[in-house]
Write an enzyme that holds these catalytic residues in place. Structure first.
Site, PDB file in Angstrom:
ATOM      1  NE  ARG A  43      20.600  27.532 -55.212  1.00 21.16           N
ATOM      2  CZ  ARG A  43      20.332  26.551 -54.393  1.00 21.16           C
ATOM      3  NH1 ARG A  43      20.857  25.359 -54.597  1.00 21.16           N
ATOM      4  NH2 ARG A  43      19.526  26.720 -53.372  1.00 21.16           N
TER       5      ARG A  43
ATOM      6  CG  ASP B 216      15.939  22.833 -48.642  1.00 24.08           C
ATOM      7  OD1 ASP B 216      16.937  23.059 -49.351  1.00 24.08           O
ATOM      8  OD2 ASP B 216      15.671  23.484 -47.619  1.00 24.08           O
TER       9      ASP B 216
ATOM     10  NE  ARG C  76      20.880  22.301 -45.890  1.00 26.17           N
ATOM     11  CZ  ARG C  76      19.626  22.422 -45.489  1.00 26.17           C
ATOM     12  NH1 ARG C  76      19.318  22.281 -44.222  1.00 26.17           N
ATOM     13  NH2 ARG C  76      18.679  22.663 -46.371  1.00 26.17           N
TER      14      ARG C  76
ATOM     15  CG  ASN D  44      16.830  27.743 -57.068  1.00 28.45           C
ATOM     16  OD1 ASN D  44      15.977  26.860 -57.182  1.00 28.45           O
ATOM     17  ND2 ASN D  44      17.274  28.120 -55.870  1.00 28.45           N
TER      18      ASN D  44
HETATM   19  C1  FPP Z   1      17.344  22.661 -53.047  1.00 31.98           C
HETATM   20  O1  FPP Z   1      18.426  22.151 -52.280  1.00 31.98           O
HETATM   21  C2  FPP Z   1      17.298  21.994 -54.343  1.00 31.98           C
HETATM   22  C3  FPP Z   1      17.321  22.632 -55.553  1.00 31.98           C
HETATM   23  C4  FPP Z   1      17.404  24.100 -55.685  1.00 31.98           C
HETATM   24  C5  FPP Z   1      17.318  21.874 -56.832  1.00 31.98           C
HETATM   25  C6  FPP Z   1      16.443  20.656 -56.869  1.00 31.98           C
HETATM   26  C7  FPP Z   1      16.771  19.880 -58.074  1.00 31.98           C
HETATM   27  C8  FPP Z   1      16.857  18.543 -58.135  1.00 31.98           C
HETATM   28  C9  FPP Z   1      16.534  17.631 -57.015  1.00 31.98           C
HETATM   29  C10 FPP Z   1      17.281  17.881 -59.397  1.00 31.98           C
HETATM   30  C11 FPP Z   1      16.192  18.054 -60.431  1.00 31.98           C
HETATM   31  C12 FPP Z   1      16.007  16.897 -61.284  1.00 31.98           C
HETATM   32  C13 FPP Z   1      14.969  16.033 -61.208  1.00 31.98           C
HETATM   33  C14 FPP Z   1      14.929  14.966 -62.198  1.00 31.98           C
HETATM   34  C15 FPP Z   1      13.908  16.105 -60.190  1.00 31.98           C
HETATM   35  P1  FPP Z   1      19.665  23.100 -51.965  1.00 31.98           P
HETATM   36  O2  FPP Z   1      20.627  23.005 -53.094  1.00 31.98           O
HETATM   37  O3  FPP Z   1      19.189  24.481 -51.673  1.00 31.98           O
HETATM   38  O4  FPP Z   1      20.252  22.427 -50.679  1.00 31.98           O
HETATM   39  P2  FPP Z   1      20.953  23.148 -49.450  1.00 31.98           P
HETATM   40  O5  FPP Z   1      19.901  24.015 -48.797  1.00 31.98           O
HETATM   41  O6  FPP Z   1      21.376  22.023 -48.582  1.00 31.98           O
HETATM   42  O7  FPP Z   1      22.102  23.938 -50.000  1.00 31.98           O
END
Ligand code: FPP
Length: 239
Positions: free
Chosen positions: A71, A20, A24, A68
């Site tokens: 989004r 997570d 941000r 998700n």
């Molecule tokens: C949550 O952070 C993250 C996700 C919903 C996506 C995670 C995906 C990846 C890290 C890339 C996948 C690829 C590989 C190879 C592992 P958020 O977007 O909700 O962050 P925020 O809360 O700060 O908005």
């Protein structure tokens, strides 16, 4: 601070992570959210390598939840592109990296191309040093509903009677069948929620919440989470 004897003990066999804070991280830098996910994918690579070096046997990561899909199309395609690129590379380097793969979630909503990569990665997954479980279109409640549905179908087909159902049997209907429950679940980014992640499997997991955004998550953060885990006194409901 010198590590105590308990903290130098073997790492947990299974670590799960809610990756997570990508959005941000990008916002702080004036970058699009997809740049945060790209940096998150790099963080994942570092942490998977570190898990292998430490001797962690299973690493489960929340890559895309059933929620998700709300989004923007741009962000969803960006995450799917990163996953595709990662899996293509991983399939090429599987022997060298000694990593194998499983996917938890309903893959039928993914593109046919990504579904095929997931199937190929799973079918080539023999015993390796680390097993990575990618949670993709995954939700903990959805996993339990799917398991209940499949058990009901087996009852209907005469394979089981309802009273035969135990916790152990229900576990065999989950995506995580054959995988031990995670001892440690890490959520970076300062949020303190489980967000529908591994609801069944986390019954006795230790949670470590950390104030670092996932793209900045480094091997020393994993070491710190493991040290915190070793300081906990796990009683499993006993006295
Ligand atoms: C949550 O952070 C993250 C996700 C919903 C996506 C995670 C995906 C990846 C890290 C890339 C996948 C690829 C590989 C190879 C592992 P958020 O977007 O909700 O962050 P925020 O809360 O700060 O908005």
């Amino acid at each position: 601070m010198a590590l105590s004897e308990k903290e130098t003990l073997a790492p947990p066999r299974h670590i799960a992570i809610i990756m997570d804070g990508n959005g941000r991280w990008a916002k702080q830098r004036g970058l699009p959210r997809t740049a945060g996910h790209a940096a998150g994918a790099e963080a994942f690579r570092r942490i998977a390598n570190h898990c292998r070096a430490l001797g962690v046997k299973y690493l489960t990561v929340y890559a895309f939840s059933t929620e998700n899909w709300k989004r923007s199309q741009d962000e969803i395609s960006g995450i799917m592109r990163l996953l595709r690129r990662y899996l293509e590379e991983a399939l090429r380097d599987m022997e060298k990296n000694r990593v194998c793969f499983r996917f938890f979630g309903d893959l039928s909503r993914l593109s046919p191309e990504l579904q095929k990569l997931c199937r190929d990665a799973e079918s080539r997954s023999e015993e390796y040093d680390v097993q990575v479980n990618f949670c993709l279109n995954y939700g903990g409640r959805d996993e339990i509903v799917q398991a209940a549905r499949r058990f009901a179908l087996d009852v209907q087909a005469g394979k089981h009677r309802p009273e035969e159902l135990t916790e152990a049997m229900l576990s065999t209907y989950l995506y995580s069948r054959d995988v031990p429950d995670p001892e440690l679940i890490i959520r970076p980014s300062g949020e303190m929620r489980t967000s529908n992640f591994l609801l069944w499997q986390s019954a006795y997991s230790e949670y470590v919440f950390m104030n670092v955004l996932w793209p900045d998550f480094a091997p020393q953060h994993l070491d710190e989470a493991i040290a915190q885990y070793h300081r906990r006194n796990r009683r499993f409901g006993g006295a």
